[in-house]
Motif scaffolding. Sequence first.
Motif, PDB file in Angstrom:
ATOM      1  N   VAL A 117     -12.448 -57.427   5.602  1.00  0.00           N
ATOM      2  CA  VAL A 117     -13.174 -57.654   6.846  1.00  0.00           C
ATOM      3  C   VAL A 117     -12.633 -58.944   7.473  1.00  0.00           C
ATOM      4  N   VAL A 118     -12.400 -58.890   8.775  1.00  0.00           N
ATOM      5  CA  VAL A 118     -11.973 -60.075   9.519  1.00  0.00           C
ATOM      6  C   VAL A 118     -13.092 -60.473  10.461  1.00  0.00           C
ATOM      7  N   ASP A 119     -13.444 -61.765  10.430  1.00  0.00           N
ATOM      8  CA  ASP A 119     -14.488 -62.291  11.308  1.00  0.00           C
ATOM      9  C   ASP A 119     -13.863 -63.099  12.435  1.00  0.00           C
ATOM     10  N   PHE A 120     -14.481 -63.004  13.604  1.00  0.00           N
ATOM     11  CA  PHE A 120     -13.982 -63.706  14.788  1.00  0.00           C
ATOM     12  C   PHE A 120     -15.116 -64.559  15.349  1.00  0.00           C
ATOM     13  N   ARG A 121     -14.826 -65.823  15.569  1.00  0.00           N
ATOM     14  CA  ARG A 121     -15.859 -66.772  15.981  1.00  0.00           C
ATOM     15  C   ARG A 121     -15.736 -67.113  17.458  1.00  0.00           C
ATOM     16  N   ASP A 122     -16.878 -67.345  18.096  1.00  0.00           N
ATOM     17  CA  ASP A 122     -16.894 -67.718  19.504  1.00  0.00           C
ATOM     18  C   ASP A 122     -16.665 -69.222  19.649  1.00  0.00           C
ATOM     19  N   ALA A 123     -16.750 -69.725  20.878  1.00  0.00           N
ATOM     20  CA  ALA A 123     -16.462 -71.134  21.148  1.00  0.00           C
ATOM     21  C   ALA A 123     -17.417 -72.076  20.427  1.00  0.00           C
ATOM     22  N   ALA A 124     -18.597 -71.592  20.081  1.00  0.00           N
ATOM     23  CA  ALA A 124     -19.574 -72.423  19.373  1.00  0.00           C
ATOM     24  C   ALA A 124     -19.395 -72.356  17.857  1.00  0.00           C
ATOM     25  N   GLY A 125     -18.450 -71.526  17.373  1.00  0.00           N
ATOM     26  CA  GLY A 125     -18.189 -71.435  15.952  1.00  0.00           C
ATOM     27  C   GLY A 125     -18.970 -70.360  15.238  1.00  0.00           C
ATOM     28  N   ALA A 126     -19.746 -69.577  15.964  1.00  0.00           N
ATOM     29  CA  ALA A 126     -20.531 -68.504  15.345  1.00  0.00           C
ATOM     30  C   ALA A 126     -19.718 -67.218  15.294  1.00  0.00           C
TER      31      ALA A 126
END
Length: 374
Positions: A117-126
């Motif tokens: 699984v690959v996770d992608f974070r938004d500008a806030a790091g979530a």
Amino acid sequence: MKTSDFDYDLPAELIAQEPASVRDGCRLLVMDRATGALQDRIFRDIVDYVRPGDVFVANETRVLPARLLGAKRGTEGAAEVFLLREAAGPEPRTNRVAFWEALVRPGKRLKPGSGAVVDFRDAAGAVALSAEVVDWAPHGQKGERIVRLSTTLPSLDEALHAVGHTPLPPYIHDYAGDEELYQTVYSRRESSAAAPTAGLHFTPQLIDRIQEAGAVWETVELEVGLDTFRVVDEDDPTEHAMHTEYYTVPERTVAAVRRAKESGGRVIAVGTTSVRSLESAWDPTADNGAGALVACDRAATSLYLLPGSAFHVVDALVTNFHVPRSTLMMLVSAFSTRENVMNAYAHAIAERYRMLSFGDAMFICSSGNGRAPF
């Protein structure tokens, strides 16, 4: 005919790394389709070649933020997922879950069945989006996978725009400008992995001027895939397996083309994707066997246009300069002749035209049409 017949020496310094400062201010090489005669113009001068009754047909697809940069869950190692096209999956699509065919990197660490699984974070790091590698894509030519996208945000569309990047061709390096400049001004639904780049040169004002000159502006949609940048590896181009793309030709465009043909106007395709859409939608059995353009809604095409192919709909073509040994070089050669196209490319290189997606353009048409004859 050999693939090497469509090769040429492309100086690296001529590959445009950023778009023109003004969309319609780039250079335009006008070529007579029959004789190969050339004129050096500016793109906005295309209005001089318009005549009443013409219809421009452009691909209105928009580029997805399909390049996803993230980390493999559990190891935090850097990983990339490049979305190609939506796919059927073992569970229904929802606003928050969908299956896509994708390219992944590193491929050895993101294999189906491994639970990767690959996770992608938004500008806030979530973590805004996750991609689980679940299967191999059917008929994948480069190890494409099926990934299950999921998000905790209200929709996948919102998640993609929170973490995704607009993909650029592999020959454009370190571009840090406005990604909107890799979208046409008339783009609508996000459905492509690459831009229909011939349309990048048009501005709303230029489209208005084209219509004021008596032409009609209509659209099709073809979902451009990454294979548009592929070179042909086979020595014999007829052995190349053409990729499949999905296209839509609305009834209003069919009607506009019919009116243009009946009134003596020309069908001017904006880009090779518009050519493939229109020629794919030609039905030789329609109109009691006379053949006609017919409306299509997301039909599949693997149309491969090579020298010797017939063009039933398109009369003139706006196009960019293309990668050597590509199917697009073969398409434009089929529309004119290989000799005319190779001579035009030699002229463009000698005159230091800017090449490929962010570069200058060509207009291939018949001489004597419009207010600026050859």
